[in-house]
Design a protein around this motif. Structure first.
Motif, PDB file in Angstrom:
ATOM      1  N   TRP A  23      21.570 100.425  73.471  1.00 45.86           N
ATOM      2  CA  TRP A  23      22.750 100.785  72.678  1.00 45.86           C
ATOM      3  C   TRP A  23      22.724 100.171  71.290  1.00 45.86           C
ATOM      4  CZ3 TRP A  23      26.412 103.902  71.505  1.00 45.86           C
ATOM      5  CH2 TRP A  23      27.499 103.473  70.729  1.00 45.86           C
ATOM      6  N   SER A  24      22.172  98.978  71.163  1.00 45.69           N
ATOM      7  CA  SER A  24      22.134  98.315  69.859  1.00 45.69           C
ATOM      8  C   SER A  24      21.378  99.158  68.834  1.00 45.69           C
ATOM      9  CB  SER A  24      21.484  96.934  69.980  1.00 45.69           C
ATOM     10  OG  SER A  24      20.162  97.039  70.500  1.00 45.69           O
ATOM     11  N   TYR A  25      20.338  99.859  69.275  1.00 41.93           N
ATOM     12  CA  TYR A  25      19.595 100.727  68.367  1.00 41.93           C
ATOM     13  C   TYR A  25      20.465 101.916  67.944  1.00 41.93           C
ATOM     14  CZ  TYR A  25      16.280 104.183  66.652  1.00 41.93           C
ATOM     15  OH  TYR A  25      15.642 105.125  65.875  1.00 41.93           O
ATOM     16  N   THR A  26      21.121 102.532  68.907  1.00 46.70           N
ATOM     17  CA  THR A  26      21.990 103.667  68.600  1.00 46.70           C
ATOM     18  C   THR A  26      23.075 103.268  67.620  1.00 46.70           C
ATOM     19  OG1 THR A  26      21.610 104.547  70.831  1.00 46.70           O
ATOM     20  CG2 THR A  26      23.502 105.413  69.629  1.00 46.70           C
ATOM     21  N   ARG A  27      23.711 102.142  67.863  1.00 43.34           N
ATOM     22  CA  ARG A  27      24.803 101.680  67.008  1.00 43.34           C
ATOM     23  C   ARG A  27      24.308 101.433  65.575  1.00 43.34           C
ATOM     24  NH1 ARG A  27      29.720 102.736  66.421  1.00 43.34           N
ATOM     25  NH2 ARG A  27      28.780 103.218  64.404  1.00 43.34           N
ATOM     26  N   GLU A  28      23.143 100.828  65.455  1.00 42.05           N
ATOM     27  CA  GLU A  28      22.600 100.535  64.128  1.00 42.05           C
ATOM     28  C   GLU A  28      22.292 101.819  63.362  1.00 42.05           C
ATOM     29  OE1 GLU A  28      18.949  98.040  61.992  1.00 42.05           O
ATOM     30  OE2 GLU A  28      19.152  98.061  64.176  1.00 42.05           O
ATOM     31  N   VAL A  29      21.714 102.792  64.034  1.00 37.55           N
ATOM     32  CA  VAL A  29      21.394 104.060  63.371  1.00 37.55           C
ATOM     33  C   VAL A  29      22.658 104.746  62.879  1.00 37.55           C
ATOM     34  CG1 VAL A  29      20.502 106.402  63.718  1.00 37.55           C
ATOM     35  CG2 VAL A  29      19.213 104.430  64.577  1.00 37.55           C
ATOM     36  N   PHE A  30      23.696 104.765  63.703  1.00 42.91           N
ATOM     37  CA  PHE A  30      24.933 105.428  63.289  1.00 42.91           C
ATOM     38  C   PHE A  30      25.630 104.670  62.162  1.00 42.91           C
ATOM     39  CE2 PHE A  30      24.403 108.130  66.951  1.00 42.91           C
ATOM     40  CZ  PHE A  30      25.011 109.301  66.553  1.00 42.91           C
ATOM     41  N   ASP A  31      25.489 103.355  62.141  1.00 41.28           N
ATOM     42  CA  ASP A  31      26.028 102.590  61.012  1.00 41.28           C
ATOM     43  C   ASP A  31      25.324 102.996  59.718  1.00 41.28           C
ATOM     44  OD1 ASP A  31      27.828 101.211  62.563  1.00 41.28           O
ATOM     45  OD2 ASP A  31      26.537  99.451  62.824  1.00 41.28           O
ATOM     46  N   ASP A  35      26.874 105.012  56.468  1.00 37.84           N
ATOM     47  CA  ASP A  35      26.796 104.524  55.089  1.00 37.84           C
ATOM     48  C   ASP A  35      26.294 105.622  54.154  1.00 37.84           C
ATOM     49  OD1 ASP A  35      27.689 102.046  55.866  1.00 37.84           O
ATOM     50  OD2 ASP A  35      25.692 101.138  55.966  1.00 37.84           O
ATOM     51  N   ARG A  36      25.334 106.387  54.592  1.00 35.43           N
ATOM     52  CA  ARG A  36      24.786 107.466  53.770  1.00 35.43           C
ATOM     53  C   ARG A  36      25.829 108.568  53.530  1.00 35.43           C
ATOM     54  NH1 ARG A  36      19.276 108.861  53.139  1.00 35.43           N
ATOM     55  NH2 ARG A  36      17.831 107.213  53.737  1.00 35.43           N
ATOM     56  N   LEU A  37      26.591 108.862  54.563  1.00 35.90           N
ATOM     57  CA  LEU A  37      27.528 109.979  54.476  1.00 35.90           C
ATOM     58  C   LEU A  37      28.919 109.565  54.002  1.00 35.90           C
ATOM     59  CD1 LEU A  37      26.663 111.896  57.790  1.00 35.90           C
ATOM     60  CD2 LEU A  37      25.750 112.273  55.493  1.00 35.90           C
ATOM     61  N   GLY A  38      29.144 108.248  53.901  1.00 34.39           N
ATOM     62  CA  GLY A  38      30.467 107.772  53.509  1.00 34.39           C
ATOM     63  C   GLY A  38      31.514 108.030  54.559  1.00 34.39           C
ATOM     64  N   ARG A  39      31.096 107.930  55.828  1.00 33.56           N
ATOM     65  CA  ARG A  39      31.988 108.233  56.941  1.00 33.56           C
ATOM     66  C   ARG A  39      31.603 107.381  58.143  1.00 33.56           C
ATOM     67  NH1 ARG A  39      33.094 109.978  62.264  1.00 33.56           N
ATOM     68  NH2 ARG A  39      34.449 111.842  62.325  1.00 33.56           N
ATOM     69  N   GLU A  40      32.500 106.542  58.607  1.00 29.36           N
ATOM     70  CA  GLU A  40      32.212 105.665  59.740  1.00 29.36           C
ATOM     71  C   GLU A  40      32.234 106.449  61.050  1.00 29.36           C
ATOM     72  OE1 GLU A  40      34.104 101.723  61.981  1.00 29.36           O
ATOM     73  OE2 GLU A  40      34.880 102.393  60.044  1.00 29.36           O
ATOM     74  N   PHE A  41      31.305 106.108  61.941  1.00 33.51           N
ATOM     75  CA  PHE A  41      31.276 106.689  63.276  1.00 33.51           C
ATOM     76  C   PHE A  41      31.693 105.623  64.284  1.00 33.51           C
ATOM     77  CE2 PHE A  41      28.453 109.468  60.923  1.00 33.51           C
ATOM     78  CZ  PHE A  41      28.779 110.729  61.405  1.00 33.51           C
ATOM     79  N   THR A  42      32.700 105.922  65.096  1.00 29.06           N
ATOM     80  CA  THR A  42      33.149 104.988  66.124  1.00 29.06           C
ATOM     81  C   THR A  42      32.113 104.923  67.239  1.00 29.06           C
ATOM     82  OG1 THR A  42      34.300 106.661  67.442  1.00 29.06           O
ATOM     83  CG2 THR A  42      35.532 105.636  65.618  1.00 29.06           C
ATOM     84  N   ASP A  43      32.260 103.928  68.111  1.00 28.85           N
ATOM     85  CA  ASP A  43      31.367 103.834  69.270  1.00 28.85           C
ATOM     86  C   ASP A  43      31.456 105.107  70.115  1.00 28.85           C
ATOM     87  OD1 ASP A  43      30.586 101.334  68.479  1.00 28.85           O
ATOM     88  OD2 ASP A  43      31.656 100.252  70.064  1.00 28.85           O
ATOM     89  N   GLN A  44      32.668 105.604  70.295  1.00 30.28           N
ATOM     90  CA  GLN A  44      32.843 106.811  71.107  1.00 30.28           C
ATOM     91  C   GLN A  44      32.159 108.013  70.469  1.00 30.28           C
ATOM     92  OE1 GLN A  44      36.850 108.328  71.535  1.00 30.28           O
ATOM     93  NE2 GLN A  44      36.367 109.299  73.498  1.00 30.28           N
ATOM     94  N   GLU A  63      33.558 120.143  64.076  1.00 32.26           N
ATOM     95  CA  GLU A  63      34.940 119.864  64.472  1.00 32.26           C
ATOM     96  C   GLU A  63      35.446 118.574  63.831  1.00 32.26           C
ATOM     97  OE1 GLU A  63      35.324 119.830  68.701  1.00 32.26           O
ATOM     98  OE2 GLU A  63      34.770 121.944  68.939  1.00 32.26           O
ATOM     99  N   TRP A  64      34.538 117.638  63.573  1.00 30.79           N
ATOM    100  CA  TRP A  64      34.913 116.380  62.922  1.00 30.79           C
ATOM    101  C   TRP A  64      34.857 116.483  61.406  1.00 30.79           C
ATOM    102  CZ3 TRP A  64      31.241 113.033  66.425  1.00 30.79           C
ATOM    103  CH2 TRP A  64      31.850 112.872  67.695  1.00 30.79           C
ATOM    104  N   GLY A  65      34.499 117.637  60.893  1.00 32.50           N
ATOM    105  CA  GLY A  65      34.422 117.821  59.444  1.00 32.50           C
ATOM    106  C   GLY A  65      33.176 117.247  58.816  1.00 32.50           C
ATOM    107  N   VAL A  66      32.116 117.103  59.617  1.00 31.67           N
ATOM    108  CA  VAL A  66      30.840 116.575  59.124  1.00 31.67           C
ATOM    109  C   VAL A  66      29.839 117.718  59.045  1.00 31.67           C
ATOM    110  CG1 VAL A  66      28.947 114.956  59.540  1.00 31.67           C
ATOM    111  CG2 VAL A  66      31.301 114.327  60.166  1.00 31.67           C
ATOM    112  N   PHE A  71      24.124 115.608  58.121  1.00 25.44           N
ATOM    113  CA  PHE A  71      24.055 114.582  59.158  1.00 25.44           C
ATOM    114  C   PHE A  71      22.631 114.416  59.669  1.00 25.44           C
ATOM    115  CE2 PHE A  71      23.832 113.419  63.622  1.00 25.44           C
ATOM    116  CZ  PHE A  71      24.532 112.220  63.632  1.00 25.44           C
ATOM    117  N   TRP A  72      21.978 115.528  60.019  1.00 24.89           N
ATOM    118  CA  TRP A  72      20.647 115.426  60.616  1.00 24.89           C
ATOM    119  C   TRP A  72      19.611 114.952  59.613  1.00 24.89           C
ATOM    120  CZ3 TRP A  72      20.776 114.658  65.385  1.00 24.89           C
ATOM    121  CH2 TRP A  72      21.684 115.320  66.218  1.00 24.89           C
ATOM    122  N   GLU A  73      19.774 115.322  58.356  1.00 24.01           N
ATOM    123  CA  GLU A  73      18.855 114.804  57.338  1.00 24.01           C
ATOM    124  C   GLU A  73      18.965 113.288  57.254  1.00 24.01           C
ATOM    125  OE1 GLU A  73      19.786 116.813  53.735  1.00 24.01           O
ATOM    126  OE2 GLU A  73      18.707 118.653  54.278  1.00 24.01           O
ATOM    127  N   ALA A  74      20.191 112.780  57.224  1.00 23.25           N
ATOM    128  CA  ALA A  74      20.398 111.335  57.167  1.00 23.25           C
ATOM    129  C   ALA A  74      19.928 110.664  58.451  1.00 23.25           C
ATOM    130  CB  ALA A  74      21.878 111.029  56.919  1.00 23.25           C
TER     131      ALA A  74
END
Length: 211
Positions: A23-31, A35-44, A63-66, A71-74
């Protein structure tokens, strides 16, 4: 495994089915993606997207407006193949695949630049007689095209062979049924967390249940 005798070939998904990542890897990637997209992703949200809990990831992003393309490029720019491989582990109950005495194929949404180091890191490259990492050109599960392509590579297409595809998501089940083969759904996260039950010809929490 008792089911092996029922099928002339096996197809398998990779992430969430045979392997998972810490999970630590997943969390780091989404962080980093956030940062790239200017939009925080929650754990959920990270959990939903990483595990495809709601089906189509692109539809969920919309649905989340992303924007899915952004997203996939980042996402792919932030993923480090070697780091991901180091933090990937093999599910113990997946060991049966090494003992299958029929043709075995891999059909995964994991991109080739990530998939190849992972297969080497967990030592399962030689489990498969054919592999396909889905792209826009090949199509994505639940479309049957990727499955049919691997079946053709295995020499089991359109000749009466009975096969099965095992995966952890609804897209895997859909791809199997759309290609005219059976489906095994292995529920790694639990239907409570997924928010729905995924139907398949077989529904298990571990491949050990199939014996």
């Amino acid at each position: 495994m008792a089911l092996e005798r029922e099928y002339d070939f096996w197809l398998l998904d990779l992430d969430g089915t045979l392997v998972d990542v810490e999970w630590s890897y997943t969390r780091e990637v989404f962080d980093q993606v956030g940062d790239r997209l200017g939009r925080e992703f929650t754990d959920q949200e990270a959990d939903i997207l990483w595990n495809g809990l709601t089906g189509s990831r692109d539809r969920q992003l919309e649905e989340w407006g992303v924007d899915p393309t952004a997203f996939w490029e980042a996402f792919h720019e932030e993923e480090d193949p070697l780091v991901r491989a180091e933090q990937t582990y093999l599910h113990e109950d997946a060991a049966f695949v090494a003992d299958l005495e029929v043709p075995v194929g891999l059909v995964t949404h994991c991109q080739e630049f990530l998939c190849e180091p992972v297969l080497d890191a967990v030592g399962i490259r030689d489990w498969f007689d054919a592999r396909l990492c889905c792209t826009e050109e090949t199509g994505w599960k639940p479309d049957p095209e990727p499955v049919q392509s691997v079946m053709a590579d295995l020499g089991v297409a359109h000749n009466g062979h009975r096969g099965v595809l095992a995966g952890d998501g609804a897209n895997d089940v859909g791809a199997a049924w759309n290609a005219g083969i059976d489906a095994i759904h292995v529920e790694r996260v639990g239907h409570e967390r997924r928010g729905q039950c995924v139907l398949g010809d077989y529904r298990v929490r571990s491949f050990d249940e199939l014996s």
